[in-house]
Design a protein around this motif. Sequence first.
Motif, PDB file in Angstrom:
ATOM      1  N   TYR A  36      48.735 -49.731 -10.146  1.00  0.00           N
ATOM      2  CA  TYR A  36      47.907 -48.872  -9.304  1.00  0.00           C
ATOM      3  C   TYR A  36      46.682 -48.441 -10.111  1.00  0.00           C
ATOM      4  CZ  TYR A  36      52.182 -48.642  -6.524  1.00  0.00           C
ATOM      5  OH  TYR A  36      53.290 -48.961  -5.781  1.00  0.00           O
ATOM      6  N   MET A  37      45.628 -49.200  -9.966  1.00  0.00           N
ATOM      7  CA  MET A  37      44.437 -48.975 -10.786  1.00  0.00           C
ATOM      8  C   MET A  37      43.770 -47.637 -10.493  1.00  0.00           C
ATOM      9  SD  MET A  37      44.469 -51.573 -12.687  1.00  0.00           S
ATOM     10  CE  MET A  37      42.897 -51.269 -13.489  1.00  0.00           C
ATOM     11  N   HIS A  38      43.885 -47.157  -9.252  1.00  0.00           N
ATOM     12  CA  HIS A  38      43.137 -45.949  -8.883  1.00  0.00           C
ATOM     13  C   HIS A  38      43.728 -44.668  -9.475  1.00  0.00           C
ATOM     14  CE1 HIS A  38      46.427 -46.041  -5.964  1.00  0.00           C
ATOM     15  NE2 HIS A  38      46.157 -44.792  -5.627  1.00  0.00           N
ATOM     16  N   ILE A  39      44.889 -44.764 -10.130  1.00  0.00           N
ATOM     17  CA  ILE A  39      45.451 -43.545 -10.740  1.00  0.00           C
ATOM     18  C   ILE A  39      45.461 -43.625 -12.263  1.00  0.00           C
ATOM     19  CG2 ILE A  39      46.927 -43.065  -8.745  1.00  0.00           C
ATOM     20  CD1 ILE A  39      49.298 -44.143 -10.410  1.00  0.00           C
ATOM     21  N   GLN A  40      44.875 -44.661 -12.834  1.00  0.00           N
ATOM     22  CA  GLN A  40      44.870 -44.774 -14.290  1.00  0.00           C
ATOM     23  C   GLN A  40      44.109 -43.608 -14.917  1.00  0.00           C
ATOM     24  OE1 GLN A  40      46.867 -47.075 -15.632  1.00  0.00           O
ATOM     25  NE2 GLN A  40      47.282 -47.535 -13.484  1.00  0.00           N
ATOM     26  N   GLY A  41      44.722 -43.005 -15.915  1.00  0.00           N
ATOM     27  CA  GLY A  41      44.086 -41.884 -16.611  1.00  0.00           C
ATOM     28  C   GLY A  41      44.350 -40.538 -15.960  1.00  0.00           C
ATOM     29  N   LYS A  42      45.011 -40.515 -14.805  1.00  0.00           N
ATOM     30  CA  LYS A  42      45.297 -39.243 -14.135  1.00  0.00           C
ATOM     31  C   LYS A  42      46.606 -38.654 -14.653  1.00  0.00           C
ATOM     32  CE  LYS A  42      42.945 -39.395  -9.668  1.00  0.00           C
ATOM     33  NZ  LYS A  42      43.122 -39.188  -8.218  1.00  0.00           N
ATOM     34  N   ASP A  43      46.572 -37.364 -14.920  1.00  0.00           N
ATOM     35  CA  ASP A  43      47.792 -36.688 -15.356  1.00  0.00           C
ATOM     36  C   ASP A  43      48.630 -36.272 -14.150  1.00  0.00           C
ATOM     37  OD1 ASP A  43      49.597 -35.295 -17.142  1.00  0.00           O
ATOM     38  OD2 ASP A  43      48.700 -33.454 -16.365  1.00  0.00           O
ATOM     39  N   GLN A  44      47.988 -35.689 -13.146  1.00  0.00           N
ATOM     40  CA  GLN A  44      48.686 -35.242 -11.948  1.00  0.00           C
ATOM     41  C   GLN A  44      48.390 -36.184 -10.784  1.00  0.00           C
ATOM     42  OE1 GLN A  44      47.549 -31.636  -9.494  1.00  0.00           O
ATOM     43  NE2 GLN A  44      49.420 -30.835 -10.445  1.00  0.00           N
ATOM     44  N   ILE A  45      49.443 -36.601 -10.105  1.00  0.00           N
ATOM     45  CA  ILE A  45      49.311 -37.510  -8.964  1.00  0.00           C
ATOM     46  C   ILE A  45      49.528 -36.714  -7.686  1.00  0.00           C
ATOM     47  CG2 ILE A  45      50.130 -39.635  -7.897  1.00  0.00           C
ATOM     48  CD1 ILE A  45      48.884 -39.963 -10.690  1.00  0.00           C
ATOM     49  N   ARG A  46      48.587 -36.841  -6.756  1.00  0.00           N
ATOM     50  CA  ARG A  46      48.643 -36.112  -5.489  1.00  0.00           C
ATOM     51  C   ARG A  46      49.177 -37.038  -4.397  1.00  0.00           C
ATOM     52  NH1 ARG A  46      45.217 -31.534  -5.256  1.00  0.00           N
ATOM     53  NH2 ARG A  46      44.529 -32.020  -3.136  1.00  0.00           N
ATOM     54  N   ILE A  47      50.280 -36.624  -3.775  1.00  0.00           N
ATOM     55  CA  ILE A  47      50.955 -37.453  -2.772  1.00  0.00           C
ATOM     56  C   ILE A  47      51.003 -36.710  -1.441  1.00  0.00           C
ATOM     57  CG2 ILE A  47      53.127 -38.568  -2.130  1.00  0.00           C
ATOM     58  CD1 ILE A  47      53.706 -39.074  -5.010  1.00  0.00           C
ATOM     59  N   TRP A  48      50.694 -37.457  -0.382  1.00  0.00           N
ATOM     60  CA  TRP A  48      50.699 -36.921   0.979  1.00  0.00           C
ATOM     61  C   TRP A  48      52.000 -37.277   1.677  1.00  0.00           C
ATOM     62  CZ3 TRP A  48      47.828 -34.013   4.368  1.00  0.00           C
ATOM     63  CH2 TRP A  48      48.017 -34.216   5.736  1.00  0.00           C
ATOM     64  N   VAL A  49      52.656 -36.276   2.269  1.00  0.00           N
ATOM     65  CA  VAL A  49      53.809 -36.496   3.146  1.00  0.00           C
ATOM     66  C   VAL A  49      53.472 -35.856   4.485  1.00  0.00           C
ATOM     67  CG1 VAL A  49      55.479 -36.581   1.255  1.00  0.00           C
ATOM     68  CG2 VAL A  49      54.988 -34.402   2.356  1.00  0.00           C
ATOM     69  N   ASP A  50      53.916 -36.454   5.565  1.00  0.00           N
ATOM     70  CA  ASP A  50      53.565 -35.880   6.868  1.00  0.00           C
ATOM     71  C   ASP A  50      54.692 -36.069   7.867  1.00  0.00           C
ATOM     72  OD1 ASP A  50      53.370 -38.582   7.363  1.00  0.00           O
ATOM     73  OD2 ASP A  50      51.246 -38.576   7.868  1.00  0.00           O
ATOM     74  N   GLY A  51      54.622 -35.260   8.922  1.00  0.00           N
ATOM     75  CA  GLY A  51      55.628 -35.345   9.962  1.00  0.00           C
ATOM     76  C   GLY A  51      55.541 -34.183  10.923  1.00  0.00           C
ATOM     77  N   VAL A  52      56.371 -34.224  11.953  1.00  0.00           N
ATOM     78  CA  VAL A  52      56.475 -33.114  12.901  1.00  0.00           C
ATOM     79  C   VAL A  52      57.272 -31.974  12.261  1.00  0.00           C
ATOM     80  CG1 VAL A  52      57.310 -32.415  15.167  1.00  0.00           C
ATOM     81  CG2 VAL A  52      56.313 -34.690  14.856  1.00  0.00           C
ATOM     82  N   PHE A  53      58.331 -32.343  11.538  1.00  0.00           N
ATOM     83  CA  PHE A  53      59.182 -31.379  10.827  1.00  0.00           C
ATOM     84  C   PHE A  53      59.762 -30.321  11.776  1.00  0.00           C
ATOM     85  CE2 PHE A  53      56.116 -32.668   7.383  1.00  0.00           C
ATOM     86  CZ  PHE A  53      57.022 -33.424   6.657  1.00  0.00           C
ATOM     87  N   ASP A  54      60.194 -30.782  12.950  1.00  0.00           N
ATOM     88  CA  ASP A  54      60.814 -29.867  13.906  1.00  0.00           C
ATOM     89  C   ASP A  54      62.262 -29.609  13.493  1.00  0.00           C
ATOM     90  OD1 ASP A  54      60.912 -28.266  16.149  1.00  0.00           O
ATOM     91  OD2 ASP A  54      61.367 -29.907  17.530  1.00  0.00           O
ATOM     92  N   LEU A  55      62.717 -28.375  13.652  1.00  0.00           N
ATOM     93  CA  LEU A  55      64.052 -27.972  13.184  1.00  0.00           C
ATOM     94  C   LEU A  55      64.255 -28.442  11.748  1.00  0.00           C
ATOM     95  CD1 LEU A  55      66.285 -28.712  16.331  1.00  0.00           C
ATOM     96  CD2 LEU A  55      65.239 -26.553  15.646  1.00  0.00           C
ATOM     97  N   PHE A  56      63.359 -28.080  10.884  1.00  0.00           N
ATOM     98  CA  PHE A  56      63.291 -28.529   9.494  1.00  0.00           C
ATOM     99  C   PHE A  56      64.679 -28.582   8.857  1.00  0.00           C
ATOM    100  CE2 PHE A  56      61.854 -27.851   4.988  1.00  0.00           C
ATOM    101  CZ  PHE A  56      61.126 -29.015   4.887  1.00  0.00           C
ATOM    102  N   HIS A  57      65.115 -29.786   8.447  1.00  0.00           N
ATOM    103  CA  HIS A  57      66.479 -29.980   7.975  1.00  0.00           C
ATOM    104  C   HIS A  57      66.493 -30.784   6.682  1.00  0.00           C
ATOM    105  CE1 HIS A  57      66.083 -34.048   9.573  1.00  0.00           C
ATOM    106  NE2 HIS A  57      65.770 -33.548  10.764  1.00  0.00           N
ATOM    107  N   PHE A  58      67.725 -31.045   6.175  1.00  0.00           N
ATOM    108  CA  PHE A  58      67.837 -31.673   4.855  1.00  0.00           C
ATOM    109  C   PHE A  58      67.325 -33.109   4.839  1.00  0.00           C
ATOM    110  CE2 PHE A  58      72.003 -32.671   6.737  1.00  0.00           C
ATOM    111  CZ  PHE A  58      72.187 -33.996   6.382  1.00  0.00           C
TER     112      PHE A  58
END
Length: 298
Positions: A55-77
């Motif tokens: 993954y060339m676009h993260i070379q040299g980065k200490d912290q990696i930012r990741i996106w998670v998404d969803g409806v998350f209705d009745l948020f469960h395990f």
Amino acid sequence: ATLLYTIKFEAILMSLETLPVQDPKFPALLKGETKEEYKIKYGMYINPVKDRAKYMHIQGKDQIRIWVDGVFDLFHFGHIRYILQAKNMFPNTYIIAGVSGGEDVSKLKGMAVMTEEERCESVRQCRYVDEVICPAPWVVTKEFLAEHNIDFVAQNDAPYPMGDIPDIYRPIKDAGMFLPVMRTEEVSTSDFITRIILEYDKYLQRNLDRGYTRQDLGITYIKEKRLNVARRVENVQKTINGLMSGFMEYFYQPISSRISEMVSPVPSPSHSPYYSSDEEEEKEEEEDKPATKRRKSG
């Protein structure tokens, strides 16, 4: 990264009995949970990226930012395990959770149980989440990722179609910015809703018992009375069952014991000519056995 996570996860397993504070990037421990149970339950979700160099676009980065998404209705395990996987992709991960807006959910997926604000607040309380964006776009573009300085999108690898689009994540996958995660098959919001529908009357009665009115629940006067009658019949049945159980315990068992004693043969008294003890019977059996020759040793 893989070696680091292997060492950390094994350290968690080794110190289950004495661990005073749980590592915030790993699931909390259950009281009495063994190492084997913990590893089986969560080992599959600790799956860091093994080849960071591709993954060339993260070379040299200490912290990696990741996106998670969803409806998350009745948020469960199941939702939490999804976020957990993303959190453990890299040693230093910043999770941005996108919660779908109410209008998009109603139009594209169907009515949600929780409001947009409730879903957003539920996700916000998850300890694996660092930031929440709500409402989040239903389709994430590369421009959106660049605007929020997001390195990866983590989602289930199965195609997610929308209208004429076979997979809304295809552009992100083609750009090398997609990280696949596992889905927790044994739980879903739809399953919870189905469970409530199947036991609809019981949940109505539950809420009536807790002070909700029929107007609050949207049911008619007749429906309320039918539920009350059904509850009384159930209570009477439980009372009858309890009485019958007590009757069987206190009356039937002693009677059956006495009947058993009455029909069982009474042993002869010791002074009777027909009396014989167990020892005498065994002695007679030994005497009746044919004699066997012994071989001389030597």
